[in-house]
Design an enzyme around this catalytic site. Sequence first.
Site, PDB file in Angstrom:
ATOM      1  N   GLU A 162      73.939 -70.504  -7.422  1.00  0.00           N
ATOM      2  CA  GLU A 162      75.326 -70.679  -7.879  1.00  0.00           C
ATOM      3  C   GLU A 162      76.093 -71.649  -6.978  1.00  0.00           C
ATOM      4  O   GLU A 162      76.879 -72.445  -7.471  1.00  0.00           O
ATOM      5  CB  GLU A 162      76.056 -69.336  -7.961  1.00  0.00           C
ATOM      6  CG  GLU A 162      75.545 -68.415  -9.046  1.00  0.00           C
ATOM      7  CD  GLU A 162      75.784 -68.892 -10.472  1.00  0.00           C
ATOM      8  OE1 GLU A 162      76.524 -69.863 -10.691  1.00  0.00           O
ATOM      9  OE2 GLU A 162      75.209 -68.279 -11.383  1.00  0.00           O
ATOM     10  N   TYR A 201      66.682 -67.437 -20.182  1.00  0.00           N
ATOM     11  CA  TYR A 201      67.492 -66.960 -19.053  1.00  0.00           C
ATOM     12  C   TYR A 201      68.519 -65.940 -19.552  1.00  0.00           C
ATOM     13  O   TYR A 201      68.680 -64.866 -18.967  1.00  0.00           O
ATOM     14  CB  TYR A 201      68.166 -68.148 -18.361  1.00  0.00           C
ATOM     15  CG  TYR A 201      69.213 -67.752 -17.358  1.00  0.00           C
ATOM     16  CD1 TYR A 201      68.854 -67.148 -16.156  1.00  0.00           C
ATOM     17  CD2 TYR A 201      70.554 -67.973 -17.623  1.00  0.00           C
ATOM     18  CE1 TYR A 201      69.822 -66.770 -15.239  1.00  0.00           C
ATOM     19  CE2 TYR A 201      71.528 -67.602 -16.706  1.00  0.00           C
ATOM     20  CZ  TYR A 201      71.157 -67.003 -15.520  1.00  0.00           C
ATOM     21  OH  TYR A 201      72.120 -66.622 -14.607  1.00  0.00           O
ATOM     22  N   TRP A 236      75.178 -75.384 -15.210  1.00  0.00           N
ATOM     23  CA  TRP A 236      74.176 -74.378 -14.852  1.00  0.00           C
ATOM     24  C   TRP A 236      72.788 -74.793 -15.320  1.00  0.00           C
ATOM     25  O   TRP A 236      71.812 -74.553 -14.631  1.00  0.00           O
ATOM     26  CB  TRP A 236      74.570 -73.015 -15.416  1.00  0.00           C
ATOM     27  CG  TRP A 236      73.571 -71.954 -15.099  1.00  0.00           C
ATOM     28  CD1 TRP A 236      72.828 -71.234 -15.980  1.00  0.00           C
ATOM     29  CD2 TRP A 236      73.166 -71.502 -13.798  1.00  0.00           C
ATOM     30  NE1 TRP A 236      71.993 -70.364 -15.310  1.00  0.00           N
ATOM     31  CE2 TRP A 236      72.178 -70.506 -13.965  1.00  0.00           C
ATOM     32  CE3 TRP A 236      73.535 -71.849 -12.499  1.00  0.00           C
ATOM     33  CZ2 TRP A 236      71.562 -69.855 -12.903  1.00  0.00           C
ATOM     34  CZ3 TRP A 236      72.918 -71.190 -11.437  1.00  0.00           C
ATOM     35  CH2 TRP A 236      71.947 -70.215 -11.641  1.00  0.00           C
TER      36      TRP A 236
END
Length: 187
Positions: A40, A18, A48
């Site tokens: 988000e 990522y 995350w």
Amino acid sequence: MKINKCGWCLGDDLYESYHDQEWGKPVYDDQTLFEFLILETMQAGLSWITILRKRQNYFDALDQFDIHKIAGYHPDKQEELLQNKGIIRHKLKVKSIVTNAQLFLEIQKEHGSFSEFIWGYVDGKPIKNRVVNYRESPVNTELSEQISKDLKKRGFKFVGPTTVYAFMQATGMINDHEVNCFRYDEV
């Protein structure tokens, strides 16, 4: 040869991938901006990596992040999402997905695109910070507070200043790659 990367991503293949391919790369496409906005907002209060591991589940459950379909989700579809063990089953967060999609579409009508609206806060160009160690990076700024207030005023949910700052980092509005990271100059 060792490649320098931001310290936060080291040690997890998914995180590193990522980081290497997406994080901090400027995104101007509304579809991708919407995906990141939803992810988000789902992260609020969580890590995350938790959301990243569930990203494909969200993609599948949310009709490939189709904004128009999501904006039209009825309560029965929201209930179906609440039963989906592959996503975060938080009632208010699930409801916010629909609300935020509807408001996203309103911004598109008003500004031509969500990209024009959101990138307008930074004059269309990424802010390039000089982060030496990711632990020194802020979690929010005056700008993320302003965007948060503006989005909340429009009715968006789960868009606090920290979530907005993370969105700005993810979509390249802010380059918070460490200065010695190979991606710092690439993005």
